[in-house]
Design a protein around this motif. Sequence first.
Motif, PDB file in Angstrom:
ATOM      1  N   ARG A  75      57.745   9.037  15.475  1.00 19.75           N
ATOM      2  CA  ARG A  75      58.190   7.856  15.961  1.00 19.75           C
ATOM      3  C   ARG A  75      59.654   7.563  15.699  1.00 19.75           C
ATOM      4  O   ARG A  75      59.852   7.330  14.385  1.00 19.75           O
ATOM      5  N   TYR A  76      60.540   7.248  16.651  1.00 16.98           N
ATOM      6  CA  TYR A  76      61.722   6.523  16.390  1.00 16.98           C
ATOM      7  C   TYR A  76      62.159   5.491  17.166  1.00 16.98           C
ATOM      8  O   TYR A  76      61.637   5.432  18.419  1.00 16.98           O
ATOM      9  N   GLU A  77      62.620   4.471  16.666  1.00 19.19           N
ATOM     10  CA  GLU A  77      63.405   3.523  17.558  1.00 19.19           C
ATOM     11  C   GLU A  77      64.708   3.257  17.585  1.00 19.19           C
ATOM     12  O   GLU A  77      65.258   3.964  16.732  1.00 19.19           O
ATOM     13  N   MET A  78      65.027   2.710  18.699  1.00 20.70           N
ATOM     14  CA  MET A  78      66.585   2.695  18.901  1.00 20.70           C
ATOM     15  C   MET A  78      67.073   1.625  19.564  1.00 20.70           C
ATOM     16  O   MET A  78      66.318   1.078  20.429  1.00 20.70           O
ATOM     17  N   LEU A  79      68.134   0.951  18.912  1.00 19.78           N
ATOM     18  CA  LEU A  79      68.694  -0.095  20.037  1.00 19.78           C
ATOM     19  C   LEU A  79      69.782   0.456  20.593  1.00 19.78           C
ATOM     20  O   LEU A  79      70.618   1.333  19.888  1.00 19.78           O
ATOM     21  N   VAL A  80      70.083   0.370  21.764  1.00 16.11           N
ATOM     22  CA  VAL A  80      71.228   0.725  22.592  1.00 16.11           C
ATOM     23  C   VAL A  80      71.743  -0.593  23.282  1.00 16.11           C
ATOM     24  O   VAL A  80      71.287  -1.277  23.769  1.00 16.11           O
ATOM     25  N   GLY A  81      73.235  -0.427  23.591  1.00 17.56           N
ATOM     26  CA  GLY A  81      73.936  -1.535  24.058  1.00 17.56           C
ATOM     27  C   GLY A  81      73.169  -1.879  25.511  1.00 17.56           C
ATOM     28  O   GLY A  81      72.768  -0.684  26.104  1.00 17.56           O
ATOM     29  N   ARG A  82      73.237  -3.197  25.711  1.00 17.21           N
ATOM     30  CA  ARG A  82      72.311  -3.489  27.160  1.00 17.21           C
ATOM     31  C   ARG A  82      73.052  -2.684  28.234  1.00 17.21           C
ATOM     32  O   ARG A  82      72.558  -2.304  29.170  1.00 17.21           O
ATOM     33  N   SER A  83      74.466  -2.835  28.193  1.00 18.43           N
ATOM     34  CA  SER A  83      75.523  -1.989  29.355  1.00 18.43           C
ATOM     35  C   SER A  83      75.072  -0.642  29.475  1.00 18.43           C
ATOM     36  O   SER A  83      75.578  -0.210  30.547  1.00 18.43           O
ATOM     37  N   TYR A  84      74.566   0.041  28.396  1.00 15.73           N
ATOM     38  CA  TYR A  84      74.397   1.559  28.479  1.00 15.73           C
ATOM     39  C   TYR A  84      73.018   1.803  28.547  1.00 15.73           C
ATOM     40  O   TYR A  84      72.858   2.875  28.605  1.00 15.73           O
ATOM     41  N   ALA A  85      72.191   0.764  28.771  1.00 16.03           N
ATOM     42  CA  ALA A  85      70.751   1.405  28.662  1.00 16.03           C
ATOM     43  C   ALA A  85      70.385   2.235  29.959  1.00 16.03           C
ATOM     44  O   ALA A  85      69.686   3.092  29.846  1.00 16.03           O
ATOM     45  N   LEU A  86      70.951   1.880  31.003  1.00 17.55           N
ATOM     46  CA  LEU A  86      70.707   2.441  32.218  1.00 17.55           C
ATOM     47  C   LEU A  86      71.294   4.030  32.339  1.00 17.55           C
ATOM     48  O   LEU A  86      70.612   5.009  32.438  1.00 17.55           O
ATOM     49  N   SER A  87      72.526   4.079  31.731  1.00 13.85           N
ATOM     50  CA  SER A  87      72.924   5.215  31.739  1.00 13.85           C
ATOM     51  C   SER A  87      72.241   6.320  30.335  1.00 13.85           C
ATOM     52  O   SER A  87      72.187   7.685  30.736  1.00 13.85           O
ATOM     53  N   LEU A  88      71.812   5.727  29.324  1.00 14.63           N
ATOM     54  CA  LEU A  88      71.127   6.520  28.359  1.00 14.63           C
ATOM     55  C   LEU A  88      69.769   6.917  29.021  1.00 14.63           C
ATOM     56  O   LEU A  88      69.144   8.006  28.996  1.00 14.63           O
ATOM     57  N   TRP A  89      68.828   6.074  29.746  1.00 16.85           N
ATOM     58  CA  TRP A  89      67.694   6.154  30.572  1.00 16.85           C
ATOM     59  C   TRP A  89      67.781   7.389  31.331  1.00 16.85           C
ATOM     60  O   TRP A  89      66.949   8.361  31.526  1.00 16.85           O
TER      61      TRP A  89
END
Length: 166
Positions: free
Chosen positions: A150-164
Motif C-alpha cells: 500500500r502506498y499513499e500519494m498527495l498530488v496537486g489538486r490541479s493535476y489530479a485529473l491528469s494523473l488519473w
Amino acid sequence: MARPLKAVSPLSTGAASWHGAELSIRICPPAAILHLEGRRDGDRVVDAMLPVAGRCICDEAGSWLSIGPDVYFRVVAVDDTAALTSHFDVVVDVSSGWIRLAFEGSNAVALLRKGCGVDLHPRMFPAGACCATGMARMRAVLWRPSVESRYEMLVGRSYALSLWSW
C-alpha cells in the motif's frame, strides 16, 4: 442570498476508485493537510512525534510526513491546526491544494515505477518511507504507511485529473 463555497475534488465526477488485476487505486476522503515548518526549540513533545527526514509516522489520527529539512505535512481526518500552532512557527492549511490517492495490491509498485523516479524496492523504500517526488512529471508526495503493498500519494489538486487519466 449567497451560498458558501464548497471544496470539490476535480475527480469527484464518478472516478472514486479503480480496481484491476492485483491493483486498486482510490481517492481517499478529504483530509486536513497541514504544512508545518519551524519546530520550536526544546519542544520535546513535538520532537518525539516527528519522523526523521525521508520517513513518515502513521498514528490513529493520521500521518506525519517529513518532506524536507524541518518541513512536515500532517494528514489527518480532523483539522488540528490549533493544537499545532504552539509547536511550530508556521502552520498552514493546504488541504484545498492536494488530492490524496491510495495505491494497493501487488501491482502497485509496478504502476508507480512507471511514473516515479524513486527506487521503490523494499530495501530502499521500506514501510515508513516518505519522499517529495514527481509522478508522471507532476509534483507529488509519496509514502508507504505499512509493510503491506500500500502506498499513499498527495498530488496537486490541479493535476489530479491528469494523473488519473495517465
